[in-house]
Design a protein around this motif. Structure first.
Motif, PDB file in Angstrom:
ATOM      1  N   SER A 136       0.834  -1.208   0.000  1.00  0.00           N
ATOM      2  CA  SER A 136       0.000   0.000   0.000  1.00  0.00           C
ATOM      3  C   SER A 136       0.868   1.258   0.000  1.00  0.00           C
ATOM      4  O   SER A 136       0.495   2.278  -0.590  1.00  0.00           O
ATOM      5  CB  SER A 136      -0.921   0.012   1.226  1.00  0.00           C
ATOM      6  N   LEU A 168      -0.412   6.837  -1.897  1.00  0.00           N
ATOM      7  CA  LEU A 168      -1.535   7.256  -1.057  1.00  0.00           C
ATOM      8  C   LEU A 168      -1.117   8.389  -0.129  1.00  0.00           C
ATOM      9  O   LEU A 168       0.030   8.468   0.301  1.00  0.00           O
ATOM     10  CB  LEU A 168      -2.045   6.071  -0.238  1.00  0.00           C
ATOM     11  N   HIS A 181      -5.996   9.281  -3.110  1.00  0.00           N
ATOM     12  CA  HIS A 181      -5.144   8.776  -4.183  1.00  0.00           C
ATOM     13  C   HIS A 181      -5.323   9.679  -5.392  1.00  0.00           C
ATOM     14  O   HIS A 181      -6.436   9.854  -5.890  1.00  0.00           O
ATOM     15  CB  HIS A 181      -5.516   7.337  -4.556  1.00  0.00           C
ATOM     16  N   ALA A 227      -5.904   0.531   0.516  1.00  0.00           N
ATOM     17  CA  ALA A 227      -5.992   1.790   1.261  1.00  0.00           C
ATOM     18  C   ALA A 227      -6.343   1.571   2.727  1.00  0.00           C
ATOM     19  O   ALA A 227      -5.959   2.363   3.590  1.00  0.00           O
ATOM     20  CB  ALA A 227      -7.017   2.710   0.602  1.00  0.00           C
TER      21      ALA A 227
END
Length: 375
Positions: A190, A195, A250, A283
């Protein structure tokens, strides 16, 4: 300042083996919510702004317990009397709450508060006293054990009682090393997806609401939470106890969000939401990791309560991996009931039976709807 001084003195209030009798003081709901953040084990269920909206048919008492002029404990009680003097029902959810949960005599303080509640509601007011102890990050729950010792009888429990607690009272490296291997692997992936994490003010709540609506429409799962009362809670709660809002973005677009109650020594994951992009971006892993890092920087907070699973295996695997080696998976105790008089016992048991049957029927109907026409 006087309240904080009283908290620091809790360990010296009495000999750790005993506590002197307390004075019970009934205060207004507004006063209760203003001071609620002082209690170490305060939670949303013990906030008047939450309880009054979710249980509007119940009357609410806000009780402070004092030793001299020092506040030591509190309890929000919901109650309702039956007609014709047949008794009634008094309910405490996730209480009582102690000012200083780390005090040597904290468990004794809790036990004395229980005795005072028994005398006030079960004996004097002729009600069934029903207490749901707060789940705790420990193998045993001292509050449930105290109630059993006082002849409270176990009532109904949750169908999936597991509760997941992450230890955030450690540094980042130790916390990360505690995660399950697969959880750490997903977290690493991730972090390569570009992110961005945001700790937001309340002006960003509409973004979270939109994420939540999109998620429930997509998953079509039965929602047993009190989400419909969230708007009232966030608009009316005292700033000192207001939950925190976090979002993950994002490429400039929100993909996940979480609302966390952080007023006591245990933060509670109230609500989470994701959109279609969140799963491939992982996420959820990124968001919870950053939330845990934020919680770890708060001096008072020791645990992050992730809630339960409602029986979803994927949710169990996700939360269990996050709890890891340093955390605890405990269980939510059963409701504990006590009636000093026969009529309140019969009335209370009958009311709980009706409630439990209704809840089972509603869960069955919702599960059939979410399974689709071919189930």
């Amino acid at each position: 300042m006087a309240d904080m001084t009283a908290k620091m003195m809790t360990n010296n209030l009495a000999d750790p083996v005993t506590v002197d009798p307390f004075e019970l003081v009934m205060i207004s709901p507004q006063q209760w919510d203003q001071k609620a953040h002082l209690f170490d084990n305060i939670c949303q269920e013990q906030m008047n702004v939450f309880a009054a909206e979710r249980w509007p048919q119940m009357n609410i008492d806000c009780l402070h317990f004092k030793l001299g002029d020092q506040l030591v404990a509190g309890c929000l009680m919901m109650h309702r009397s039956a007609p014709l003097g047949l008794g009634g029902l008094a309910v405490c959810k996730w209480g009582p709450v102690i000012l200083d949960a780390a005090a040597e005599n904290a468990e004794l303080i809790h036990d004395q508060v229980i005795e005072m509640l028994v005398q006030k509601y079960a004996v004097s007011s002729r009600m069934m006293l029903s207490i749901l102890p707060r789940p705790r990050p420990a193998e045993s729950n001292f509050a449930a054990e105290q109630l059993l010792a006082r002849n409270f009888k176990p009532g109904s429990g949750l169908p999936y009682p597991n509760r997941y607690f992450v230890n955030v009272h450690v540094d980042d490296d130790e916390m990360r090393a505690s995660f399950g291997q697969k959880w750490r692997s997903h977290l690493k992936k991730s972090e390569k997806n570009g992110l961005e994490f945001e700790h937001c003010d309340m002006s960003r709540l509409p973004v979270f609401y939109e994420l939540y609506r999109a998620m429930t429409d997509r998953k079509q799962f039965p929602d047993y939470s009190a989400f419909d009362s969230l708007h009232h809670l966030m608009d009316n709660i005292e700033d000192s106890a207001r939950p925190e809002l976090f979002l993950v973005h994002h490429e400039g677009e929100p993909v996940a969000g979480g609302i966390i109650f952080t007023a006591g020594d245990t933060a509670v994951y109230l609500y989470g939401a994701t959109n279609d992009q969140a799963l491939p971006l992982r996420a959820g892993y990124f968001m919870h990791w950053e939330i845990m890092r934020w919680l770890a920087r708060q001096d008072r907070i020791k645990w992050y309560d992730l809630g339960g699973t409602d029986g979803f295996l994927g949710l169990h695997q996700f939360k269990n991996g996050m709890v890891g080696k340093a955390g605890v998976v405990s269980t939510v105790p059963k409701v504990m009931n006590y009636a000093h008089w026969m009529l309140p016992r019969l009335l209370g048991n009958g009311l709980f039976l009706v409630r439990d049957v209704k809840a089972q029927v509603m869960r069955w109907i919702k599960s059939r709807k979410s399974a689709g026409p071919n189930a």
